[in-house]
Each structure stands twice: as structure tokens, then as C-alpha cells.
Motif scaffolding. Structure first.
Motif, PDB file in Angstrom:
ATOM      1  N   ALA A  83       0.850  -1.201   0.000  1.00  0.00           N
ATOM      2  CA  ALA A  83       0.000   0.000   0.000  1.00  0.00           C
ATOM      3  C   ALA A  83       0.881   1.245   0.000  1.00  0.00           C
ATOM      4  O   ALA A  83       0.642   2.196  -0.753  1.00  0.00           O
ATOM      5  CB  ALA A  83      -0.917  -0.018   1.222  1.00  0.00           C
ATOM      6  N   ALA A  84       1.946   1.223   0.821  1.00  0.00           N
ATOM      7  CA  ALA A  84       2.829   2.397   0.918  1.00  0.00           C
ATOM      8  C   ALA A  84       3.568   2.641  -0.402  1.00  0.00           C
ATOM      9  O   ALA A  84       3.954   3.770  -0.701  1.00  0.00           O
ATOM     10  CB  ALA A  84       3.827   2.201   2.050  1.00  0.00           C
ATOM     11  N   ALA A  85       3.766   1.589  -1.194  1.00  0.00           N
ATOM     12  CA  ALA A  85       4.504   1.728  -2.463  1.00  0.00           C
ATOM     13  C   ALA A  85       3.585   2.180  -3.602  1.00  0.00           C
ATOM     14  O   ALA A  85       4.039   2.338  -4.733  1.00  0.00           O
ATOM     15  CB  ALA A  85       5.177   0.411  -2.822  1.00  0.00           C
ATOM     16  N   GLY A  86       2.299   2.347  -3.312  1.00  0.00           N
ATOM     17  CA  GLY A  86       1.385   2.852  -4.342  1.00  0.00           C
ATOM     18  C   GLY A  86       0.783   1.763  -5.218  1.00  0.00           C
ATOM     19  O   GLY A  86       0.311   2.042  -6.333  1.00  0.00           O
ATOM     20  N   VAL A  87       0.759   0.523  -4.708  1.00  0.00           N
ATOM     21  CA  VAL A  87       0.139  -0.577  -5.453  1.00  0.00           C
ATOM     22  C   VAL A  87      -1.387  -0.397  -5.435  1.00  0.00           C
ATOM     23  O   VAL A  87      -1.953   0.011  -4.419  1.00  0.00           O
ATOM     24  CB  VAL A  87       0.560  -1.929  -4.821  1.00  0.00           C
ATOM     25  N   ASP A  88      -2.030  -0.684  -6.563  1.00  0.00           N
ATOM     26  CA  ASP A  88      -3.473  -0.466  -6.650  1.00  0.00           C
ATOM     27  C   ASP A  88      -4.266  -1.651  -6.121  1.00  0.00           C
ATOM     28  O   ASP A  88      -5.302  -1.471  -5.489  1.00  0.00           O
ATOM     29  CB  ASP A  88      -3.858  -0.200  -8.110  1.00  0.00           C
ATOM     30  N   ALA A  89      -3.770  -2.867  -6.410  1.00  0.00           N
ATOM     31  CA  ALA A  89      -4.518  -4.040  -5.958  1.00  0.00           C
ATOM     32  C   ALA A  89      -3.567  -5.181  -5.663  1.00  0.00           C
ATOM     33  O   ALA A  89      -2.572  -5.375  -6.368  1.00  0.00           O
ATOM     34  CB  ALA A  89      -5.523  -4.473  -7.022  1.00  0.00           C
ATOM     35  N   VAL A  90      -3.881  -5.906  -4.583  1.00  0.00           N
ATOM     36  CA  VAL A  90      -3.126  -7.123  -4.298  1.00  0.00           C
ATOM     37  C   VAL A  90      -4.091  -8.294  -4.437  1.00  0.00           C
ATOM     38  O   VAL A  90      -5.230  -8.255  -3.959  1.00  0.00           O
ATOM     39  CB  VAL A  90      -2.441  -7.062  -2.908  1.00  0.00           C
ATOM     40  N   PHE A  91      -3.620  -9.305  -5.151  1.00  0.00           N
ATOM     41  CA  PHE A  91      -4.427 -10.513  -5.335  1.00  0.00           C
ATOM     42  C   PHE A  91      -3.805 -11.598  -4.466  1.00  0.00           C
ATOM     43  O   PHE A  91      -2.658 -12.000  -4.693  1.00  0.00           O
ATOM     44  CB  PHE A  91      -4.429 -10.914  -6.816  1.00  0.00           C
ATOM     45  N   ALA A  92      -4.545 -12.015  -3.433  1.00  0.00           N
ATOM     46  CA  ALA A  92      -4.001 -12.983  -2.481  1.00  0.00           C
ATOM     47  C   ALA A  92      -5.019 -14.100  -2.253  1.00  0.00           C
ATOM     48  O   ALA A  92      -5.723 -14.120  -1.233  1.00  0.00           O
ATOM     49  CB  ALA A  92      -3.654 -12.283  -1.168  1.00  0.00           C
ATOM     50  N   PRO A  93      -5.103 -15.019  -3.191  1.00  0.00           N
ATOM     51  CA  PRO A  93      -6.085 -16.107  -3.068  1.00  0.00           C
ATOM     52  C   PRO A  93      -5.541 -17.223  -2.185  1.00  0.00           C
ATOM     53  O   PRO A  93      -4.345 -17.229  -1.875  1.00  0.00           O
ATOM     54  CB  PRO A  93      -6.188 -16.606  -4.513  1.00  0.00           C
ATOM     55  N   ASP A  94      -6.383 -18.159  -1.789  1.00  0.00           N
ATOM     56  CA  ASP A  94      -5.832 -19.359  -1.149  1.00  0.00           C
ATOM     57  C   ASP A  94      -5.762 -20.479  -2.189  1.00  0.00           C
ATOM     58  O   ASP A  94      -6.206 -20.321  -3.333  1.00  0.00           O
ATOM     59  CB  ASP A  94      -6.601 -19.746   0.121  1.00  0.00           C
ATOM     60  N   ALA A  95      -5.170 -21.603  -1.792  1.00  0.00           N
ATOM     61  CA  ALA A  95      -4.871 -22.655  -2.772  1.00  0.00           C
ATOM     62  C   ALA A  95      -6.149 -23.265  -3.360  1.00  0.00           C
ATOM     63  O   ALA A  95      -6.186 -23.613  -4.539  1.00  0.00           O
ATOM     64  CB  ALA A  95      -4.011 -23.734  -2.129  1.00  0.00           C
ATOM     65  N   ARG A  96      -7.215 -23.336  -2.534  1.00  0.00           N
ATOM     66  CA  ARG A  96      -8.469 -23.915  -3.067  1.00  0.00           C
ATOM     67  C   ARG A  96      -9.071 -23.029  -4.145  1.00  0.00           C
ATOM     68  O   ARG A  96      -9.702 -23.495  -5.085  1.00  0.00           O
ATOM     69  CB  ARG A  96      -9.490 -24.098  -1.940  1.00  0.00           C
ATOM     70  N   GLU A  97      -8.869 -21.726  -3.977  1.00  0.00           N
ATOM     71  CA  GLU A  97      -9.382 -20.782  -4.961  1.00  0.00           C
ATOM     72  C   GLU A  97      -8.602 -20.924  -6.280  1.00  0.00           C
ATOM     73  O   GLU A  97      -9.189 -20.915  -7.365  1.00  0.00           O
ATOM     74  CB  GLU A  97      -9.233 -19.363  -4.392  1.00  0.00           C
ATOM     75  N   MET A  98      -7.294 -21.084  -6.172  1.00  0.00           N
ATOM     76  CA  MET A  98      -6.461 -21.183  -7.379  1.00  0.00           C
ATOM     77  C   MET A  98      -6.593 -22.538  -8.063  1.00  0.00           C
ATOM     78  O   MET A  98      -6.546 -22.638  -9.288  1.00  0.00           O
ATOM     79  CB  MET A  98      -4.979 -20.954  -7.019  1.00  0.00           C
ATOM     80  N   TYR A  99      -6.678 -23.588  -7.240  1.00  0.00           N
ATOM     81  CA  TYR A  99      -6.711 -24.946  -7.801  1.00  0.00           C
ATOM     82  C   TYR A  99      -7.935 -25.690  -7.277  1.00  0.00           C
ATOM     83  O   TYR A  99      -7.800 -26.603  -6.443  1.00  0.00           O
ATOM     84  CB  TYR A  99      -5.431 -25.714  -7.429  1.00  0.00           C
ATOM     85  N   PRO A 100      -9.142 -25.308  -7.723  1.00  0.00           N
ATOM     86  CA  PRO A 100     -10.349 -25.954  -7.170  1.00  0.00           C
ATOM     87  C   PRO A 100     -10.383 -27.451  -7.469  1.00  0.00           C
ATOM     88  O   PRO A 100     -11.006 -28.212  -6.735  1.00  0.00           O
ATOM     89  CB  PRO A 100     -11.493 -25.215  -7.877  1.00  0.00           C
ATOM     90  N   GLU A 101      -9.671 -27.848  -8.500  1.00  0.00           N
ATOM     91  CA  GLU A 101      -9.675 -29.277  -8.848  1.00  0.00           C
ATOM     92  C   GLU A 101      -8.560 -30.023  -8.128  1.00  0.00           C
ATOM     93  O   GLU A 101      -8.279 -31.182  -8.413  1.00  0.00           O
ATOM     94  CB  GLU A 101      -9.596 -29.463 -10.373  1.00  0.00           C
ATOM     95  N   GLY A 102      -7.903 -29.357  -7.171  1.00  0.00           N
ATOM     96  CA  GLY A 102      -6.801 -29.984  -6.424  1.00  0.00           C
ATOM     97  C   GLY A 102      -5.470 -29.491  -6.952  1.00  0.00           C
ATOM     98  O   GLY A 102      -5.415 -28.706  -7.895  1.00  0.00           O
ATOM     99  N   ASN A 103      -4.398 -29.976  -6.325  1.00  0.00           N
ATOM    100  CA  ASN A 103      -3.070 -29.475  -6.658  1.00  0.00           C
ATOM    101  C   ASN A 103      -2.430 -30.175  -7.850  1.00  0.00           C
ATOM    102  O   ASN A 103      -1.294 -29.905  -8.185  1.00  0.00           O
ATOM    103  CB  ASN A 103      -2.146 -29.620  -5.451  1.00  0.00           C
ATOM    104  N   GLN A 104      -3.172 -31.104  -8.445  1.00  0.00           N
ATOM    105  CA  GLN A 104      -2.563 -31.844  -9.552  1.00  0.00           C
ATOM    106  C   GLN A 104      -2.349 -30.916 -10.744  1.00  0.00           C
ATOM    107  O   GLN A 104      -3.207 -30.120 -11.108  1.00  0.00           O
ATOM    108  CB  GLN A 104      -3.459 -33.018  -9.997  1.00  0.00           C
TER     109      GLN A 104
END
Ligand code: AMP
Length: 285
Positions: A83-104
Motif C-alpha cells: 500500500a505504501a509503495a502505491g500498489v493499486d490491488a493485491v491478489f491474495a487467493p488461497d490454494a483452493r481458490e487457485m486450484y479448485p480441482e486440487g493441486n494436480q
């Protein structure tokens, strides 16, 4: 700064940017941010209307479960720095969100010969895991430019191959290595070093720097050997590999006149902490 946790919200945010016709810079990270990451972020902020940073410890790029579990996680401080560096958005998902079909990892990415050497050999599956997460992130964030550090020298080459083989429209920007004042390349893993290990760690860069002088009147092989012998002699330190390669193809070189751009890439264990670094022996510029 907007904090985005889901693919849906990220897609919506991106649609909004398209309506504004904003140029988008993107910095993918695994968090535990330090000055190295922040140098990429600063460059992105200065070159784009909007900067998006992802913070995601990507389970499928770790070939060692212990390394994944012990990877430092400092989300609150990370968000403050961004935030201090002037970033507009941070995308911080969890693993289930990124890989709903599992980690394979289902798809096999074409990453070229650059992915078959060094990290590709010592960390099986690592680059496929990096490719999978970046494929998802690049399609989602759809940035004009994405920023990567030359500390992970091989990664930059592999990412360029990924962009080409997947036909992605993004400019890959490589940024120089940030070091501590004693020369140690900044890394999230440095926080896992004991006081004693931290005192020994600068020996890696000191040795690489010395080897550039040494290389001026010694062969590639002799230069390689002096680095490995010197570092292996430091108690508690073990070189996993040191390779002197053509910086474009990452193929090993045998003679200094084989290429106008030659880099030495090293991986060292200090106890169970794995550190990487690299140095240029020949530069085309
Ligand atoms: P990581 O969080 O380790 O995946 O790193 C995210 C990005 O920051 C990668 O492109 C790294 O190469 C880059 N990076 C990490 N450490 C440094 C450093 N000391 N100097 C420059 N870039 C770095």
C-alpha cells in the motif's frame, strides 16, 4: 489498495480497468516481501497506470513439502509495504481458490530446453508448477508488463518460453538483483537462517565476485572448480550445483569465447535452507 481474494473479484476488477483503458503492471510474488520484491514493485508502479501484485505461496512449485511448510508468511506486513509503495490491488487467493480441482498439475507446459537444466533437474516439477500458476495469473490479471527478478535467472528464461509457447500477450521485464550491504542476495528464505548461518551466507556472493577476477586468466572449468571448492570448504555450507552457462539458452559453456553473455548460476544449502544466486562473466552491453 484493494485486497482481492477470489478469481471472480479479480476478473471484475480487471474488467473495470479495461473500461478505463489503463496500462497494467503485474508483480507475481510468494510474499514475505523484502527490498528485492519492492524494487520490482517500484518499477511497475513507475511504468504503468495500475499495478497489481499477487501474493500466493504456490504449493505446486515446491518439490519439498518441508520447504513449503516452512516458507515464511507475513501477509499483514506485506500488504502495508505494498500500500505504501502505491500498489493499486493485491491478489491474495488461497490454494483452493487457485486450484479448485486440487493441486494436480494437469497440463504439461512446453518450457523449452532452458527448463531442463539446473533448477529443472534438481527441483523436478518446479517449473511446471511455476508455469501453471503464471498461466492462471497472466490470463486473469491480463497485464501489459510483468516484472521478474534476475535473482531467479533461469526462471526469467523459462517464463519467456512460457509466454511464447502459450501465445500470451505480456512483456516480461527482468530487474536486477537486490543485495544486502554485505552482498547476500535478498531472499524470503534468508529469514530462516540462524545468526551463524547468516554470517556465513555473504561468502556465496564474495566467492562469485572473486571468481569473475579469477576467470580472466583461468578456464571455465577452473573457475567452476574454484567456486565449488571454496564454498564447500565453509562449514555447514554445501553447493548443490554451480553451472556456467550461456545466459540466453542456459546451455553450459566450455570456453569463455563461446558466447557474449555468460552467467554462473549457483544453488547452495546452508543447513536445510536453499539459497540461489548468480553472476555475469560476460555481458553483451
Ligand atoms: P518470490 O516471492 O521468491 O517468488 O519472488 C517474486 C519475484 O521477486 C521473483 O521475480 C523474484 O525473482 C524476485 N526477487 C526475489 N528476490 C529478489 C532480489 N533479491 N532481487 C531482485 N528480485 C528479487
Amino acid at each position: 489498495m484493494k485486497i482481492i481474494r477470489t478469481l471472480y473479484d479479480m476478473t471484475e476488477y480487471r474488467v473495470g480497468l479495461r473500461e478505463r483503458n489503463a496500462s497494467v503492471g503485474f508483480v507475481p510474488t510468494m510474499g514475505a516481501l523484502h527490498e528485492g520484491h519492492m524494487s520490482l514493485v517500484k518499477q511497475a508502479v513507475s511504468e504503468n497506470m495500475v499495478t497489481v501484485v499477487s501474493v500466493f505461496v504456490n504449493p505446486i512449485q515446491f518439490n519439498n513439502k518441508d520447504d513449503f511448510e516452512k516458507y515464511p508468511r507475513t501477509e499483514e506486513e506485506d500488504f502495508k509495504l505494498l500500500a505504501a509503495a502505491g500498489v493499486d490491488a493485491v491478489f491474495a487467493p488461497d490454494a483452493r481458490e487457485m486450484y479448485p480441482e486440487g493441486n494436480q498439475n494437469q497440463k504439461e507446459y512446453k518450457l523449452g530446453k532452458a527448463a531442463e537444466v539446473m533448477e529443472g533437474l534438481y527441483r523436478p516439477g518446479h517449473f511446471q508448477g511455476v508455469a501453471r500458476v503464471l498461466d492462471i495469473l497472466f490470463r486473469l490479471v491480463d497485464p501489459h508488463r510483468a516484472y521478474f527478478g534476475e535473482k531467479d535467472f533461469q526462471q526469467v528464461a523459462v517464463v519467456r518460453n512460457l509466454v511464447e509457447s502459450e501465445g500470451l500477450k505480456v512483456d516480461i521485464v527482468a530487474c536486477p538483483i537486490k543485495r544486502a550491504s554485505d552482498g547476500l542476495a535478498l531472499s524470503s528464505r534468508n529469514s530462516r537462517l540462524s545468526k551463524e548461518q547468516r554470517e556465513k551466507a555473504p561468502e556465496i556472493y564474495q566467492t562469485l565476485k572473486y571468481s569473475v577476477e579469477y576467470s580472466k586468466d583461468h578456464s571455465v572449468q577452473a573457475t567452476h572448480d574454484t567456486v565449488v571448492e571454496h564454498l564447500d570448504a565453509v562449514p555447514g555450507m554445501r553447493v548443490e550445483y554451480f553451472q556456467i552457462v550461456d545466459a540466453r539458452t542456459l546451455a553450459p559453456v566450455e570456453e569463455w569465447d563461446e558466447s557474449d553473455w555468460i552467467v554462473g548460476c549457483i544453488t547452495v544449502y546452508l543447513g536445510d535452507v536453499r539459497l540461489i544466486d548468480n553472476i555475469s562473466y560476460r555481458l553483451p552491453y
